[in-house]
Write a protein that holds these residues in place. Structure first.
Motif, mmCIF file in Angstrom:
data_model
loop_
_atom_site.group_PDB
_atom_site.id
_atom_site.type_symbol
_atom_site.label_atom_id
_atom_site.label_comp_id
_atom_site.label_asym_id
_atom_site.label_seq_id
_atom_site.Cartn_x
_atom_site.Cartn_y
_atom_site.Cartn_z
ATOM 1 N N LEU A 210 0.835 -1.194 0.000
ATOM 2 C CA LEU A 210 0.000 0.000 0.000
ATOM 3 C C LEU A 210 0.876 1.253 0.000
ATOM 4 N N GLY A 211 0.347 2.325 -0.565
ATOM 5 C CA GLY A 211 1.042 3.617 -0.549
ATOM 6 C C GLY A 211 2.400 3.561 -1.212
ATOM 7 N N ASP A 212 3.425 4.024 -0.477
ATOM 8 C CA ASP A 212 4.780 4.077 -1.037
ATOM 9 C C ASP A 212 5.629 2.889 -0.581
ATOM 10 N N ARG A 213 4.990 1.765 -0.319
ATOM 11 C CA ARG A 213 5.715 0.576 0.139
ATOM 12 C C ARG A 213 6.147 -0.298 -1.040
ATOM 13 N N VAL A 214 7.233 -1.047 -0.819
ATOM 14 C CA VAL A 214 7.820 -1.906 -1.847
ATOM 15 C C VAL A 214 8.061 -3.285 -1.236
ATOM 16 N N PHE A 215 7.739 -4.346 -1.975
ATOM 17 C CA PHE A 215 7.942 -5.729 -1.542
ATOM 18 C C PHE A 215 9.138 -6.273 -2.303
ATOM 19 N N VAL A 216 10.200 -6.638 -1.574
ATOM 20 C CA VAL A 216 11.479 -7.003 -2.178
ATOM 21 C C VAL A 216 11.857 -8.429 -1.798
ATOM 22 N N LYS A 217 12.276 -9.225 -2.793
ATOM 23 C CA LYS A 217 12.808 -10.562 -2.530
ATOM 24 C C LYS A 217 14.287 -10.399 -2.205
ATOM 25 N N VAL A 218 14.687 -10.871 -1.032
ATOM 26 C CA VAL A 218 16.057 -10.714 -0.554
ATOM 27 C C VAL A 218 16.978 -11.656 -1.326
ATOM 28 N N LYS B 175 23.139 -9.806 7.206
ATOM 29 C CA LYS B 175 21.863 -9.706 6.510
ATOM 30 C C LYS B 175 22.097 -9.022 5.167
ATOM 31 N N PRO B 176 21.644 -9.628 4.068
ATOM 32 C CA PRO B 176 21.841 -9.001 2.761
ATOM 33 C C PRO B 176 21.065 -7.683 2.669
ATOM 34 N N GLN B 177 21.585 -6.764 1.877
ATOM 35 C CA GLN B 177 20.934 -5.471 1.697
ATOM 36 C C GLN B 177 20.552 -5.255 0.237
ATOM 37 N N VAL B 178 20.599 -6.301 -0.563
ATOM 38 C CA VAL B 178 20.268 -6.210 -1.982
ATOM 39 C C VAL B 178 19.126 -7.184 -2.259
ATOM 40 N N GLY B 179 18.206 -6.760 -3.101
ATOM 41 C CA GLY B 179 17.099 -7.632 -3.457
ATOM 42 C C GLY B 179 16.436 -7.180 -4.736
ATOM 43 N N GLU B 180 15.456 -7.972 -5.169
ATOM 44 C CA GLU B 180 14.719 -7.674 -6.394
ATOM 45 C C GLU B 180 13.294 -7.282 -6.041
ATOM 46 N N VAL B 181 12.826 -6.187 -6.609
ATOM 47 C CA VAL B 181 11.473 -5.705 -6.359
ATOM 48 C C VAL B 181 10.476 -6.658 -7.023
ATOM 49 N N VAL B 182 9.525 -7.173 -6.231
ATOM 50 C CA VAL B 182 8.505 -8.074 -6.777
ATOM 51 C C VAL B 182 7.120 -7.439 -6.811
ATOM 52 N N ALA B 183 6.905 -6.366 -6.026
ATOM 53 C CA ALA B 183 5.628 -5.648 -6.065
ATOM 54 C C ALA B 183 5.838 -4.243 -5.515
ATOM 55 N N VAL B 184 5.089 -3.281 -6.053
ATOM 56 C CA VAL B 184 5.166 -1.896 -5.579
ATOM 57 C C VAL B 184 3.758 -1.367 -5.330
ATOM 58 N N GLY B 185 3.665 -0.407 -4.414
ATOM 59 C CA GLY B 185 2.389 0.246 -4.138
ATOM 60 C C GLY B 185 2.069 1.293 -5.194
ATOM 61 N N ASP B 186 0.981 1.995 -4.987
ATOM 62 C CA ASP B 186 0.527 3.007 -5.951
ATOM 63 C C ASP B 186 1.267 4.333 -5.825
ATOM 64 N N GLY B 187 1.986 4.536 -4.750
ATOM 65 C CA GLY B 187 2.705 5.790 -4.537
ATOM 66 C C GLY B 187 2.118 6.568 -3.377
ATOM 67 N N LYS B 188 2.910 7.488 -2.858
ATOM 68 C CA LYS B 188 2.500 8.303 -1.719
ATOM 69 C C LYS B 188 1.434 9.304 -2.153
ATOM 70 N N VAL B 189 0.438 9.525 -1.288
ATOM 71 C CA VAL B 189 -0.618 10.496 -1.574
ATOM 72 C C VAL B 189 -0.087 11.892 -1.253
ATOM 73 N N LYS B 190 -0.150 12.787 -2.249
ATOM 74 C CA LYS B 190 0.308 14.169 -2.067
ATOM 75 C C LYS B 190 -0.789 14.990 -1.402
ATOM 76 N N ASP B 191 -0.445 16.212 -0.999
ATOM 77 C CA ASP B 191 -1.397 17.100 -0.326
ATOM 78 C C ASP B 191 -2.603 17.434 -1.201
#
Length: 103
Positions: A14-22, A42-58
């Motif tokens: 949801l929102g500006d969240r990103v789901f990443v496969k580690v 802990k690895p700090q690199v991954g592949e994006v598997v899903a993204v939200g719609d983006g942050k809601v602006k004012d």
């Protein structure tokens, strides 16, 4: 309480969240020594598997996401929420915790 079955295709951030496969962590040092599980970082690199719609602006519109599905990203070490689905590890994090897109 009903059991919930999660899979990668059922997770929609949801929102500006990103789901990443580690990405898998290094099993061996540069010198050829094998690392036990307790010594691995802990690895700090991954592949994006899903993204939200983006942050809601004012003004009510959405700010477009800078990352897209399939991007390899470098993210902050202690960012996000770790999620394990089957044998794969994922992290759900905010777009602001992504430091760079790795090519």
């Amino acid at each position: 309480m009903a059991a919930v079955s999660l899979s990668v295709s059922t997770v929609k951030p949801l929102g500006d969240r990103v789901f990443v496969k580690v990405s898998a962590s290094e099993e061996k040092t540069a010198g050829g020594l094998y690392l036990p599980d307790t010594a691995k970082e802990k690895p700090q690199v991954g592949e994006v598997v899903a993204v939200g719609d983006g942050k809601v602006k004012d003004d009510g519109g959405r700010q477009p996401m800078d990352v897209k599905v399939g991007d390899k990203v470098l993210y902050s070490k202690y960012a996000g929420t770790d999620i394990k689905l089957g044998t794969d590890e994922y992290v759900l994090l905010s777009e602001k915790d992504i430091l760079a897109i790795v090519s």
